[in-house]
Design a protein around this motif. Structure first.
Motif, PDB file in Angstrom:
ATOM      1  N   MET A  76       0.869  -1.287   0.073  1.00 12.77           N
ATOM      2  CA  MET A  76      -0.052   0.084   0.096  1.00 12.77           C
ATOM      3  C   MET A  76       0.935   1.307  -0.035  1.00 12.77           C
ATOM      4  N   GLY A  77       1.925   1.383   0.886  1.00 15.23           N
ATOM      5  CA  GLY A  77       2.683   2.366   0.845  1.00 15.23           C
ATOM      6  C   GLY A  77       3.623   2.673  -0.536  1.00 15.23           C
ATOM      7  N   GLU A  78       3.829   1.428  -1.011  1.00 13.79           N
ATOM      8  CA  GLU A  78       4.638   1.498  -2.300  1.00 13.79           C
ATOM      9  C   GLU A  78       3.798   2.107  -3.305  1.00 13.79           C
ATOM     10  N   GLN A  79       2.183   1.651  -3.283  1.00 18.31           N
ATOM     11  CA  GLN A  79       1.453   2.191  -4.387  1.00 18.31           C
ATOM     12  C   GLN A  79       1.428   3.794  -4.152  1.00 18.31           C
ATOM     13  N   VAL A  80       1.386   4.257  -3.033  1.00 24.98           N
ATOM     14  CA  VAL A  80       1.385   5.947  -2.759  1.00 24.98           C
ATOM     15  C   VAL A  80       2.615   6.335  -3.402  1.00 24.98           C
ATOM     16  N   ILE A  81       3.694   5.798  -3.204  1.00 23.45           N
ATOM     17  CA  ILE A  81       4.941   6.417  -3.910  1.00 23.45           C
ATOM     18  C   ILE A  81       4.870   6.356  -5.217  1.00 23.45           C
ATOM     19  N   GLU A  82       4.608   5.184  -5.833  1.00 26.71           N
ATOM     20  CA  GLU A  82       4.537   5.146  -7.253  1.00 26.71           C
ATOM     21  C   GLU A  82       3.608   6.082  -8.002  1.00 26.71           C
ATOM     22  N   GLN A  83       2.480   6.264  -7.219  1.00 25.11           N
ATOM     23  CA  GLN A  83       1.387   7.186  -7.898  1.00 25.11           C
ATOM     24  C   GLN A  83       2.032   8.618  -7.748  1.00 25.11           C
ATOM     25  N   GLU A  84       2.486   9.101  -6.560  1.00 20.33           N
ATOM     26  CA  GLU A  84       3.361  10.319  -6.533  1.00 20.33           C
ATOM     27  C   GLU A  84       4.159  10.461  -7.631  1.00 20.33           C
ATOM     28  N   LYS A  85       5.017   9.467  -8.015  1.00 23.23           N
ATOM     29  CA  LYS A  85       6.089   9.456  -9.037  1.00 23.23           C
ATOM     30  C   LYS A  85       5.363   9.728 -10.353  1.00 23.23           C
ATOM     31  N   LYS A  86       4.363   9.213 -10.486  1.00 25.33           N
ATOM     32  CA  LYS A  86       3.642   9.193 -11.778  1.00 25.33           C
ATOM     33  C   LYS A  86       3.035  10.698 -12.128  1.00 25.33           C
ATOM     34  N   ILE A  87       2.717  11.252 -10.871  1.00 27.69           N
ATOM     35  CA  ILE A  87       2.246  12.624 -11.087  1.00 27.69           C
ATOM     36  C   ILE A  87       3.257  13.366 -11.431  1.00 27.69           C
ATOM     37  N   GLY A  88       4.501  13.254 -10.925  1.00 32.34           N
ATOM     38  CA  GLY A  88       5.607  13.928 -11.131  1.00 32.34           C
ATOM     39  C   GLY A  88       6.195  14.021 -12.532  1.00 32.34           C
ATOM     40  N   LEU A  89       6.192  12.808 -13.217  1.00 30.62           N
ATOM     41  CA  LEU A  89       6.665  12.469 -14.381  1.00 30.62           C
ATOM     42  C   LEU A  89       5.394  12.969 -15.425  1.00 30.62           C
ATOM     43  N   THR A  90       4.315  12.768 -14.990  1.00 33.12           N
ATOM     44  CA  THR A  90       3.461  13.237 -15.992  1.00 33.12           C
ATOM     45  C   THR A  90       3.540  14.936 -16.312  1.00 33.12           C
TER      46      THR A  90
END
Length: 398
Positions: free
Chosen positions: A323-337
């Motif tokens: 769950m914590g990893e999903q939060v990190i990955e989604q935050e990185k996805k926003i930054g990359l976008t």
């Protein structure tokens, strides 16, 4: 009328499993009756019964471990059960004390389902809910299967034990010593067996309920970030300048709302997550120790039971960290976008507005256990390594 015409079925699908487990132990934060008095009459006795059963198992078991047992190996085998009860009791008490924070998180989830109007956004949210439901069901299967193995199959398979003093001992789901009466006599034995079994149901339900809450909230957060990515792309691809301000405002509002939601979830789950991580680290250690002991004794039933318990503990910690990893990955996805946007297609003043959004997105939010342990797959590896270290320490007592 709700903005989402499917709101009632959607919110029922979202809350259905969590509501079931929360109501079993009396901590569902929303009333399901129109009158205040029936709600109190239903929940308060249920909470008192749950706490009473947990304490009635915990205290006699601790007396048995620290007063009756003299063998250090037997103490270590029984102490794992004591620790699990302590962890479940603390988590249950925390969920009661912070019931308002849990309610606030669920209210925001409810609000998002009321207001979603875009079909693609609704589909994204449903997909995340479906993933969360599957994880909770898997957790429940592992947890209750572990409970059946440890608290019913294992004691019943042992049968009656006759001591050299010709005293017959019938095993209980949890070893306990009652000072005021002899638990081996009928009907005391049958009553205690039933109460301890029911206490186990409460312990496992608390585990599934806390797990289900964090899973629901994180999956909802991930869905909101998926929607944010779509909103950002729609903003950049907008050709009519008169609509740019409105779409920019929607992006900013959604980003702030989503980050505030995660902070609220973090405040509500940080200590249950900390208790779960620390408790599971020790419990994995004790489960491994019991497996080694039963392997040497060639007891297949107990060995299988402890393997199920070890699998359940590893699964629960892995999903918390996932769950914590999903939060990190989604935050990185926003930054990359945001970093790969075709911002040059926007008017200058609108392109400059993206700078603040980018700056906010670069401040990554994470789920933490107790504000000092990041929930991530790296943490899961550290938990396993720490459990093995403690296991080696326990083996040094032999």
């Amino acid at each position: 009328m709700f903005a989402n015409k499917y709101y009632e079925s959607d919110i029922k699908y979202t809350f259905e499993i969590n509501r079931f487990f929360f109501r079993l132990i009396g901590i569902w934060p929303f009333a399901h009756t129109n009158s205040f008095l029936p709600e109190i009459v239903e929940t308060v006795p249920l909470i008192i019964v749950c706490f009473t059963l947990l304490l009635c198992e915990l205290v006699p078991t601790m007396v048995y471990v620290f007063v009756v047992l003299k063998d250090i190996h037997l103490k270590l085998k029984v102490f794992g059960n004591v620790l699990f009860t302590i962890v479940a009791t603390i988590k249950y008490g925390y969920m009661l004390l912070y019931k308002n924070q849990v309610r606030n998180c669920l209210k925001l989830v409810d609000e998002d389902w009321r207001n979603v109007v875009d079909s693609s956004a609704r589909i994204s949210m449903i997909d995340r809910v479906r993933i969360g439901r599957r994880l909770v069901i898997m957790c429940a299967v592992f947890v209750y299967l572990c409970g059946v193995a440890l608290r019913i199959i294992m004691p019943l398979s042992s049968g009656k034990i006759v001591t050299p003093q010709n005293i017959t001992i019938r095993p209980l789901p949890s070893m306990a010593h009652f000072v005021i009466f002899d638990v081996q006599r009928s009907p005391a034995y049958e009553i205690v067996f039933f109460l301890q079994s029911f206490s186990g149901v409460i312990r496992y339900t608390v585990t599934v309920a806390t797990f289900g809450f964090i899973t629901l909230c994180v999956m909802h957060f991930c869905a909101q970030l998926d929607i944010l990515v779509t909103l950002i792309n729609n903003f950049v691809n907008e050709r009519q300048e008169e609509h740019l301000n409105k779409k920019l405002a929607i992006v900013v509002e959604h980003q702030i709302k989503t980050r505030n939601f995660l902070r609220l979830v973090q405040n509500a789950t940080q200590y249950p997550s900390l208790i779960e991580i620390l408790g599971s680290t020790l419990l994995i250690c004790f489960a491994g120790y019991c497996i080694i002991m039963e392997w040497e004794n060639h007891n297949a039933v107990r060995l299988c039971s402890y393997f199920i318990a070890l699998t359940m503990l590893l699964f629960n910690v892995a999903i918390y960290c996932y769950m914590g990893e999903q939060v990190i990955e989604q935050e990185k996805k926003i930054g990359l976008t945001l970093c790969t946007l075709e911002w040059y297609r926007l008017p200058n003043e609108k392109a400059r507005a993206l700078i603040l959004i980018m700056a906010i997105s670069h401040t990554l939010l994470t789920l933490e256990a107790g504000k000092f342990i990041d929930l991530s797959l790296k943490t899961f590896g550290n938990v396993v390594k720490m459990a093995v270290t403690y296991l080696n320490l326990l083996r040094s007592f032999e």
